[in-house]
Design an enzyme around this catalytic site. Structure first.
Site, PDB file in Angstrom:
ATOM      1  N   HIS A 525       0.915  -1.188  -0.019  1.00 47.42           N
ATOM      2  CA  HIS A 525       0.036   0.048   0.175  1.00 47.42           C
ATOM      3  C   HIS A 525       0.849   1.218  -0.085  1.00 47.42           C
ATOM      4  CE1 HIS A 525      -3.577   2.525   1.706  1.00 47.42           C
ATOM      5  NE2 HIS A 525      -2.451   3.328   2.301  1.00 47.42           N
ATOM      6  N   GLU A 526       1.925   1.069   0.897  1.00 44.55           N
ATOM      7  CA  GLU A 526       2.748   2.407   0.852  1.00 44.55           C
ATOM      8  C   GLU A 526       3.446   2.649  -0.404  1.00 44.55           C
ATOM      9  OE1 GLU A 526       1.896   4.426   2.915  1.00 44.55           O
ATOM     10  OE2 GLU A 526       0.731   3.363   4.465  1.00 44.55           O
ATOM     11  N   HIS A 529       1.308   4.179  -2.820  1.00 45.79           N
ATOM     12  CA  HIS A 529       1.116   5.601  -3.058  1.00 45.79           C
ATOM     13  C   HIS A 529       2.302   6.535  -3.782  1.00 45.79           C
ATOM     14  CE1 HIS A 529      -2.090   6.143  -0.234  1.00 45.79           C
ATOM     15  NE2 HIS A 529      -1.425   5.708   0.885  1.00 45.79           N
ATOM     16  N   GLU A 586      -6.092   6.637  -1.568  1.00 45.29           N
ATOM     17  CA  GLU A 586      -5.933   5.301  -0.516  1.00 45.29           C
ATOM     18  C   GLU A 586      -6.577   4.185  -1.200  1.00 45.29           C
ATOM     19  OE1 GLU A 586      -4.353   5.448   2.168  1.00 45.29           O
ATOM     20  OE2 GLU A 586      -4.071   7.512   2.277  1.00 45.29           O
ATOM     21  N   ASP A 590      -4.856   0.765  -1.755  1.00 45.38           N
ATOM     22  CA  ASP A 590      -5.127  -0.543  -1.317  1.00 45.38           C
ATOM     23  C   ASP A 590      -5.183  -1.737  -2.280  1.00 45.38           C
ATOM     24  OD1 ASP A 590      -5.413   0.140   1.275  1.00 45.38           O
ATOM     25  OD2 ASP A 590      -7.666   0.378   1.253  1.00 45.38           O
TER      26      ASP A 590
HETATM   27 ZN    ZN Z   1      -2.241   5.352   2.388  1.00 44.28          ZN
END
Ligand code: ZN
Length: 686
Positions: A525-526, A529, A586, A590
């Site tokens: 997830h990070e 980003h 976000e 995900d």
């Molecule tokens: Zn996030």
């Protein structure tokens, strides 16, 4: 300082943003739980076998846990990571109680954290002091003779941690990211977001009415009669509504182009000619500078108009309100109760005040986090945890590299640039290499109010000292016991504090499938980003620079548009749907994170499928690892609030929205093509 992330820093879950949100609870310690929750690990017993995973995977994985775990009365939301956070609170309490025993030979750090905590717990002293600690602030405010004197007073209030009018801080220069510059932001609102001042549905109108009543009650507690207090509250509402008019909403604040306006000091002065910025910058303790990022110039321009439109007496009322509001945690129970009543009960649906010790743990973490954190990591974080996490990060980076290379929609040029950016991502695991220096901060036993103000002052000075210096990537955004993880687009790095490297995210007793579905997907997830609608606008060095070909960008936007539309159809509460644009980054993270974690897990098989555990294949357990992390619930009031302010989707959609886009899920659970957990128009960016 209470942990605020710099603008554009993104995290796996919401960071406390409401200054007053956690400042609840006075005298009575109503702690029902004498000890932390027993086990936060995944168990196959949690699965609801009566539910078809292909119909509602979240319910299959979480409904048993949800049935057994009502929201505690002192909370507005509760989930599996709250259980983990609560365990952390017990660890920190033990650290603080040990340090608070006043004995010879305590180290300087022990004195600071111990006496801070002891002062916070000393309700008798806080009651006896009553509102006296506010007197110096109130006397200064009363003595202001003209509007040109306002900047000097705003200096003092900002240094004490009181949010009035605007925010001032340091931050990376988005177009020259290795350099720290001054940053001027919107601020000075009591409600959680600018939208609260303008929404005209009945619930929002009612909320504003209750806010004004709350402000009036606080003035009554300060000794004003009811008529005067009501008039004062009305003034506060008018000024805040005026300021909110110039403020950006949360969706716009995610857009780097909308929050970067580098102006010279002269250009800033032209926006608000009657506000003497020189007096402010010098007074607040900033080094000299010639230019700064004015995040929203319209806000400053509008602020000047609001300054002109109200009398000096009105402004004194506004400053007085924010002074009592910002310091409520260190005031007597009557203030704390009234604050709880609006900010927790009305706004978030919380029934009861949090036990005092938990609030004091939270304030100590907020104000002296890196002193507490040093002891915390000694007690909880071994070298093994760091090594295993690093190995997982490497596996996830490798998978993202494979994903980029095999992307069907991205051209060779953009792929090459994306891979350069991926290579450049740096990892911060566990805790910082350079602990913050608190040596100049004086913590006095018995002075909860002064300790909090001095801690704010010390932290603001630390941040302002960074202006004009090179970016120091050893500065962490929060202390190591935090349950969160972040990606910073201007630094192109990910941060994983020790707090999150535990069950249910990461369990050294669990198999790879569970861990890749948990912490692996969070790492993914990070990393993703860096390539979502926001992060993709920054390059490998963290500079705001377009490295995309026009046609690839168009493809990218079509794909993110699919995710935006998909989530915009999900209902948060009643008839309130998610904001697809606010949550786009976000949701992209995900979706991408879970997919690359899945790829990384398959890589570990090296061609040999592991034996099932508890009758579940590794692929099935992987998806359960993800769902398990998100089991959680919220009050309706909290759901309403988060739709406006939280860029993350509610837990149910973080699970079902994501897995329904993955044919890999369908395959793992043998779902029919028409099953509810199979999105007919599956979205995929990464
Ligand atoms: Zn996030």
């Amino acid at each position: 300082m209470r942990n605020f992330l710099k603008v554009l820093t993104v995290s796996i879950m919401l960071v406390s943003f409401l200054r007053a949100q956690d400042k609840s609870s006075p005298a009575a310690d109503k702690s029902q739980a004498a000890k932390p929750p027993a086990d936060v690990r995944f168990s196959v017993d949690l699965l609801d076998k009566s539910i078809d995973p292909c119909n509602d995977f979240y319910a299959y994985a979480c409904s048993k846990w949800l049935a057994k775990n009502p929201i505690p009365s002192d909370r507005s939301s509760w989930g599996r990571f709250n259980e983990l956070a609560e365990r952390g609170e017990y660890i920190v309490r033990a650290i603080l109680e040990t340090a608070s025993v006043d004995r010879p030979g305590r180290s300087a750090s022990q004195q600071k954290i111990g006496d801070y905590y002891a002062s916070c717990m000393d309700e008798g002293a806080i009651e006896r002091a009553s509102t006296k600690p506010l007197d110096p602030d109130f006397q200064r405010i009363a003595a202001i003779k003209s509007k040109p004197e306002l900047p000097q007073e705003i200096v003092r209030l900002h240094r004490e941690g009181t949010d009035v009018l605007f925010g001032f801080d340091s931050g990376s220069d988005f177009k020259n990211a290795s350099q720290m510059i001054a940053q001027l932001d919107q601020g000075g609102l009591g409600l959680p977001d600018r939208d609260y001042y303008f929404k005209d549905d009945p619930k929002s109108v009612e909320l504003r009415k209750k806010y004004v009543e709350h402000v009036a009650k606080m003035f009554v507690l300060l000794g004003d009669d009811e008529g005067k207090a009501a008039a004062e509250a009305k003034v506060v509402m008018e000024i805040e509504t005026g300021l909110a008019k110039g403020a950006l909403d949360q969706t716009s604040r995610r857009d780097p182009q909308k929050v970067y306006h580098k102006l010279t000091n002269r250009e800033l002065a032209a926006l608000s000619p009657l506000f003497d910025w020189n007096i402010y910058f010098e007074g607040v303790g900033a080094p000299r500078f010639d230019s700064l990022n004015v995040i929203e110039p319209e806000f400053i321009k509008n602020m000047q108009e609001v300054l002109n439109a109200h009398s000096l007496d009105d402004w004194k009322t506004y400053l007085r309100w924010h002074t009592v509001h910002a310091n409520v945690q260190a005031l007597p129970a009557a203030f704390v109760n009234e604050n709880f009543d609006f900010f927790n009960k009305t706004l978030q649906g919380t029934k009861e005040l949090r036990p005092r010790w938990k609030r004091c743990v939270s304030y100590t973490n907020g104000d002296l986090g890196e002193l507490v954190g040093q002891v915390y990591v000694q007690q909880t974080f071994g070298a093994e945890g760091k090594e295993r996490t690093l190995a997982m990060v490497e596996a996830l980076e490798k998978a993202l590299g494979q994903d980029i290379k095999s992307s069907p929609w991205m051209g060779a040029d953009t792929k090459a640039q994306a891979l350069v950016k991926l290579q450049a991502i740096t990892n911060r695991i566990g805790y910082t290499d350079k602990w913050r220096d608190y040596s100049k901060l004086e913590i006095v036993r018995g002075d909860a109010f002064g300790n909090s103000q001095r801690a704010n002052q010390n932290d603001l000075q630390r941040r302002l000292n960074e202006i004009g210096t090179p970016l120091d990537k050893r500065e962490w955004p929060y202390p190591p016991m935090t349950i969160n993880a972040t990606y910073d687009p201007t630094q192109n790095n990910i941060t994983f504090p020790a707090g999150i490297l535990q069950p249910p995210f990461y369990d050294n007793q669990a198999d790879d499938a569970m861990n890749f579905g948990g912490i692996g997907a969070v790492i993914g997830h990070e990393l993703t980003h860096g390539f979502d609608d926001q992060g993709s606008q920054f390059d490998a060095d963290g500079n705001l620079r377009d490295w995309w070909t026009a046609s690839d960008k168009k493809q990218f936007e079509e794909r993110t548009g699919c995710i935006k539309d998909q989530y915009a159809n999900f209902v948060a509460v009643d008839d309130l749907k998610l904001n697809g644009k606010l949550t786009l980054g976000e949701n992209t993270a995900d979706n991408g994170g879970l997919r690359i974690a899945y790829m990384a897990l398959l890589n570990t098989f090296a061609g040999k499928e592991p034996a099932p555990v508890d009758g579940l294949s590794a692929e099935q357990r992987f998806f359960l690892g993800w769902a398990n992390v998100w089991c959680g619930k919220r009050t309706d009031a909290m759901s309403r609030m988060l739709v406006t302010v939280d860029p993350h989707s509610p837990p149910r959609y973080r699970v079902n929205g994501t897995i329904s886009n993955m044919p890999e899920f369908r395959e793992a659970y043998h779902c029919a093509a028409t099953a509810p957990m199979v999105n007919q128009n599956a979205c995929r960016v990464w």
